[in-house]
Design a protein around this motif. Structure first.
Motif, PDB file in Angstrom:
ATOM      1  N   UNK A  39       0.843  -1.212   0.000  1.00  0.00           N
ATOM      2  CA  UNK A  39       0.000   0.000   0.000  1.00  0.00           C
ATOM      3  C   UNK A  39       0.874   1.257   0.000  1.00  0.00           C
ATOM      4  N   UNK A  42       2.292   1.784  -3.392  1.00  0.00           N
ATOM      5  CA  UNK A  42       1.261   2.356  -4.291  1.00  0.00           C
ATOM      6  C   UNK A  42       1.163   3.867  -4.087  1.00  0.00           C
ATOM      7  N   UNK A  43       1.097   4.259  -2.804  1.00  0.00           N
ATOM      8  CA  UNK A  43       0.963   5.690  -2.506  1.00  0.00           C
ATOM      9  C   UNK A  43       2.206   6.458  -2.946  1.00  0.00           C
ATOM     10  N   UNK A  45       4.111   5.691  -5.442  1.00  0.00           N
ATOM     11  CA  UNK A  45       4.040   5.789  -6.904  1.00  0.00           C
ATOM     12  C   UNK A  45       3.110   6.942  -7.320  1.00  0.00           C
ATOM     13  N   UNK A  46       1.964   7.000  -6.666  1.00  0.00           N
ATOM     14  CA  UNK A  46       1.004   8.080  -6.969  1.00  0.00           C
ATOM     15  C   UNK A  46       1.626   9.435  -6.642  1.00  0.00           C
ATOM     16  N   UNK A  47       2.254   9.502  -5.460  1.00  0.00           N
ATOM     17  CA  UNK A  47       2.850  10.773  -5.032  1.00  0.00           C
ATOM     18  C   UNK A  47       3.958  11.205  -5.982  1.00  0.00           C
ATOM     19  N   UNK A  48       4.801  10.251  -6.395  1.00  0.00           N
ATOM     20  CA  UNK A  48       5.895  10.578  -7.314  1.00  0.00           C
ATOM     21  C   UNK A  48       5.351  11.121  -8.632  1.00  0.00           C
ATOM     22  N   UNK A  49       4.298  10.489  -9.126  1.00  0.00           N
ATOM     23  CA  UNK A  49       3.693  10.964 -10.383  1.00  0.00           C
ATOM     24  C   UNK A  49       3.153  12.380 -10.211  1.00  0.00           C
ATOM     25  N   UNK A  50       2.407  12.588  -9.132  1.00  0.00           N
ATOM     26  CA  UNK A  50       1.808  13.906  -8.926  1.00  0.00           C
ATOM     27  C   UNK A  50       2.867  14.970  -8.666  1.00  0.00           C
ATOM     28  N   UNK A  51       3.968  14.556  -8.020  1.00  0.00           N
ATOM     29  CA  UNK A  51       4.977  15.540  -7.623  1.00  0.00           C
ATOM     30  C   UNK A  51       5.939  15.876  -8.748  1.00  0.00           C
ATOM     31  N   UNK A  52       6.204  14.937  -9.668  1.00  0.00           N
ATOM     32  CA  UNK A  52       7.267  15.231 -10.624  1.00  0.00           C
ATOM     33  C   UNK A  52       6.899  15.046 -12.094  1.00  0.00           C
ATOM     34  N   UNK A  53       5.844  14.303 -12.389  1.00  0.00           N
ATOM     35  CA  UNK A  53       5.496  14.137 -13.811  1.00  0.00           C
ATOM     36  C   UNK A  53       4.850  15.419 -14.315  1.00  0.00           C
ATOM     37  N   UNK A  54       5.057  15.760 -15.597  1.00  0.00           N
ATOM     38  CA  UNK A  54       4.413  16.967 -16.122  1.00  0.00           C
ATOM     39  C   UNK A  54       2.890  16.877 -16.008  1.00  0.00           C
ATOM     40  N   UNK A  55       2.292  17.959 -15.533  1.00  0.00           N
ATOM     41  CA  UNK A  55       0.826  17.948 -15.359  1.00  0.00           C
ATOM     42  C   UNK A  55       0.174  17.953 -16.745  1.00  0.00           C
TER      43      UNK A  55
END
Lengths: 153, 169
Positions: A39, A42-43, A45-55
């Motif tokens: 778990x 998972x969180x 992974x979500x946080x990394x995407x939201x924090x660093x992937x281009x919006x």
């Protein structure tokens, strides 16, 4: 040893909503600890995407087009219902004139009886009288009678 | 915050963070930039006044979250009218982000979809708690709700995000 926690209970624990029993179980159960690590991963992974992937851009025009389509369909549906109510329904269920005349006569009788002051039916003044109704069926009948009598004379 | 250098330090420390936060809450980089500009304008007005906050980081976060809420209330028409302008397009190919390197593009797309499908409050709580890494008490103070409410929203957000992702992986 208590039973293993459900996925929902693990998610509650991640949100700091776990009760004492659940926390105690998590501290000593190896299986639940492993599920909790999953778990957490998972969180992360979500946080990394939201924090660093281009919006990604939201295609608002596509959303607006979808709403426009829904609005158009709703307007057409409302128009159809209105047309059925105003035109089609009245054509199908048209009240015959004779029946309408009978109803008005019956209502006049009832109102005369209800508003009589001395027990007798109220006297109808000429001004208040219900105007004589022109009923097509009767008129035709009268015309026929008149024609017959005229023919006889 | 003392003078121009203090203000510059504040901008250096928080500008990027707030732009990211607003972009996550609004889903629009251009609008996020506008909100952050407004936030720093307020900070500049307040910088030496009597109402200057002790904790500028928390103050900036709170004002930015409120600014995003105000933007959402404005309505859909200004956003609908906005077109993709040339200056918004990237001039060069961007380098892959850490997320690009670690997580596949498909999973990232699902994460964005799931995140954007969350109700506003759940999105705010999740971003402040996990992306901004604020403690629950500070999230509650920023959003003006109780800690219990923050925890409940966080639980629902986690549950929905995992449900969406779990069903696709």
């Amino acid at each position: 040893m208590s039973r293993c926690l459900s996925e929902e209970a693990l998610e509650r624990a991640a949100a700091e909503l776990a009760d004492d029993n659940e926390r105690a179980h998590l501290a000593m159960c190896v299986a639940c600890a492993a599920r909790r690590r999953r778990l957490t991963a998972d969180l992360a992974q979500i946080t990394l995407t939201l924090a660093s992937a281009p919006v990604p851009r939201v295609d608002r025009r596509r959303a607006a087009r979808r709403w426009a389509a829904i609005a158009t369909a709703s307007a057409i549906a409302a128009g159809t219902i209105l047309w059925v109510e105003v035109v089609a329904w009245r054509v199908v269920h048209r009240m015959p004139d004779a029946a309408q005349a009978e109803q008005i006569a019956a209502l006049a009788d009832v109102s005369t009886t209800l508003f009589s002051l001395d027990g007798e039916p109220a006297r109808v003044h000429e001004d208040d009288a219900v105007p004589a109704l022109q009923v097509d069926d009767d008129d035709e009948g009268l015309d026929e009678d008149h024609a017959e009598s005229g023919g006889a004379s | 915050m003392e003078g121009w250098s203090g203000y510059e330090g504040l901008a250096d420390a928080h500008y990027g963070r707030l732009r990211r936060l607003c972009a996550l809450l609004l889903g629009d980089r251009e609008e996020a930039n506008e909100v952050v500009q407004e936030v720093f304008l307020k900070a500049w007005t307040l910088r030496n006044g009597a109402g200057a906050p002790n904790d500028w980081g928390a103050w900036l976060t709170r004002v930015a979250v409120n600014g995003c809420r105000d933007r959402r209330r404005v309505g859909w028409w200004p956003r609908f009218r906005r077109s993709d302008r040339v200056e918004d397009l990237p001039l060069r190919v961007q380098e892959p982000s850490p997320a690009d390197l670690a997580i596949g593009a498909e999973i990232q797309r699902h994460i964005w979809e799931a995140f954007r499908a969350l109700p506003t409050r759940q999105r705010e709580v999740f971003v402040l708690r996990y992306v901004e890494d604020l403690p629950t008490a500070q999230v509650a103070a920023t959003l003006g709700v109780s800690e219990g409410s923050v925890k409940r929203h966080l639980f629902r957000a986690i549950h929905r995000l995992r449900q969406t992702l779990g069903g696709r992986r």
